[in-house]
Structure formats: C-alpha cells, structure tokens
Design a protein around this motif. Structure first.
Motif: not given
Length: 302
Positions: A75-82
């Motif tokens: 359980q987490a929020r994804v901030d970005s994808i490189s």
C-alpha cells in the motif's frame, strides 16, 4: 529490486492483471493507494457470478487470489515513473519493472450542488446499469451537469426503470428537438437551477431556485469523468484529441513497456469491463516479456 511487471492500482483492472501475470509465473508487484473509485457504493451489479457483492469484498477477494499466486502487494502511492521504468513510491521504495501497468482509474467530478457529494453512491447515483434495477418503479430524478450529452442521454435512459422520471436540466439549455424527445419519452422537465439535494428519509428532496422542492426516491447524476492519468502524461504517453491517453485494444501506450488498463483509459468501463481490460493487458505484457526472454536467450547462446 526488479519485477517482470509493476501494476499501479488495486481495482478490478489492476487485480485482474496481477492474477493473470502471476499465474503465468511472472514476478509481479502491485502498488495500491487504497482509494478505489467505488468506495461509496454499497454493492456492485452486472458482474457475472458476483452480482450484489459488496464493492469492498470484490477487492478483498481479488487481493487474496492474486496473493495466492505470488503477487506482492504494497500500500503506497506512486509519485512517478522514470523512463527506464523505475517506479518511485511515496514510501521511499523504488522498484524497476520490465513492464508497467497503470490502472489508476478515474474520478467523478460532480456538479457543484449542495448536499450532492454527501449522498453520492447512496441516493445520488451514476450508472443505471449498476443501480437502476434497485430503484425500479420508484420516483426518480436526473440532474444535469457539465457532461451535457451524458446528462440528456441519462434522462431518457433512466425512464426505462421508472414511469415517473423528472429531469432537472439546471445549467443545460435544451434544444427544441431534445425537449421534444424527452417529453415524448415521458420524462417531465423541471425548469430552474438546482440549489441543493437534501436527504429526506426514504429519498431525496431536490431544491430548486426559489425554494420549491421536488421529492424523489433517488437521483441520477452525470459527472465529468477525469482520468487519473498523471503518471502516464508525465511519462510522455501520447494523448488523443479527447485528452485521454491513447491505447490500442490491449492497453498498449505509446511508451514501450507501459500499458494502461481500466477506467484510466476507458471512461464508460463497468467493473467487469475493467477486469477484462486488465486481463487483456496482462496477456499482452506476457507476450512482450516472452519476446524479450527469447531474444536474450538467443543472444546468450549464439
């Protein structure tokens, strides 16, 4: 850490993708922020073998099934994808993926009417295919919003479940032909801006400008559908004229190794369709990974 696939979003699309890929013996990580779109809906309908199930229960069952085949869930929020498909989470964890599925869904932007958000999912409804049968043969209302075509269509459609339907166009100025079609359909048109929607024991009171109130057992509302596609847009995925991210029939985006599945790419998707989209994307991803595996094996051998 590297995974064959990182799936972002733990709704029907994401869980379905996780299930299929894990059963294909891929190493899968599912990252879920724990904020499903249908959190306020008590039950889901139209999903074969799951009709009437509590919305939260479907997700719980799906998570157990995916975990049973080896999916890892955090359980987490994804901030970005490189660009190299490294997924950066707000808990400080960075993971590398060979393929990414974005299944973050959409959000419903409701008309700015007092009381509407508080009743959303209970007495203020969106989809007659999901909830129309449960309020059949009752007094129903349809409140117009910024999604003009959807609102007018919804007014005609809801009439299928009740002989007593009132359309509150509000900000929508009906064309003469639109008005004739609704009236011929047997829909009563209540003029005037909607000031509020109030909980009224066995239903709702739709309060018009001037103070007049019309009682309805339930109301349907056409929200604006806003995709939660920020991760895809920031990654550079191409968008259609509609503003939504472009995908093919299996959810492939313009960025290699990145798929979009469910409501993030398909606004009218029902839960069963979102699950199907997740499955299609997963199979496409497995074939994509298979080709990489074969090319690597050939290179290593010859």
């Amino acid at each position: 850490m590297e995974y064959d696939s990182v799936i972002i979003g733990g709704g029907a699309a994401g869980l379905s993708a996780a299930l299929v890929l894990s059963r294909a013996r891929r190493k899968v990580l599912l990252v879920d922020s724990g904020s499903p779109r249908n959190v306020k809906a008590r039950h889901l309908h139209g999903f074969l073998s799951r009709d009437g199930m509590a919305s939260a229960e479907l997700l719980d069952v799906g998570k157990r099934e995916a975990l049973g085949y080896g999916t890892e869930i955090v359980q987490a929020r994804v901030d970005s994808i490189s660009k190299d498909l490294t997924v950066h989470c707000d808990n400080g964890i960075d993971v590398r993926a060979r393929a990414v599925v974005v299944a973050t869904g959409l959000r419903d932007e409701l008309p700015a009417i007092a009381g509407l958000a508080e009743l959303w999912g209970r007495k203020a409804l969106h989809c007659p295919y999901c909830h129309g049968y449960e309020v059949r043969e009752r007094t129903l209302g349809v409140i117009g919003g910024e999604n003009r075509p959807f609102s007018i269509h919804q007014a005609s459609l809801v009439r299928q479940w009740s002989e007593d339907v009132v359309f509150f166009p509000g900000i929508i100025e009906l064309e003469p032909e639109e008005r004739r079609r609704l009236q011929a359909r047997g829909v009563y048109i209540a003029e005037g801006a909607v000031q509020a929607v109030e909980d009224d024991r066995d239903g709702v009171a739709v309060v018009l400008e001037g103070g007049a109130a019309i009682h309805r057992s339930a109301v349907f509302v056409g929200p604006r559908f806003l995709p939660r596609h920020e991760l895809l847009v920031e990654l550079g995925c191409a968008r259609a004229d509609s503003g939504w991210v472009e995908t093919d029939a299996v959810g492939t985006t313009s960025v290699p190794g990145v798929w979009a599945a469910g409501n993030v790419a398909d606004s009218p998707a029902q839960i069963i369709n979102a699950a199907s989209a997740g499955s299609r994307a997963a199979i496409a991803i497995n074939h994509y990974l298979l080709e990489q595996d074969i090319v690597a094996a050939v290179s290593a051998r010859y």
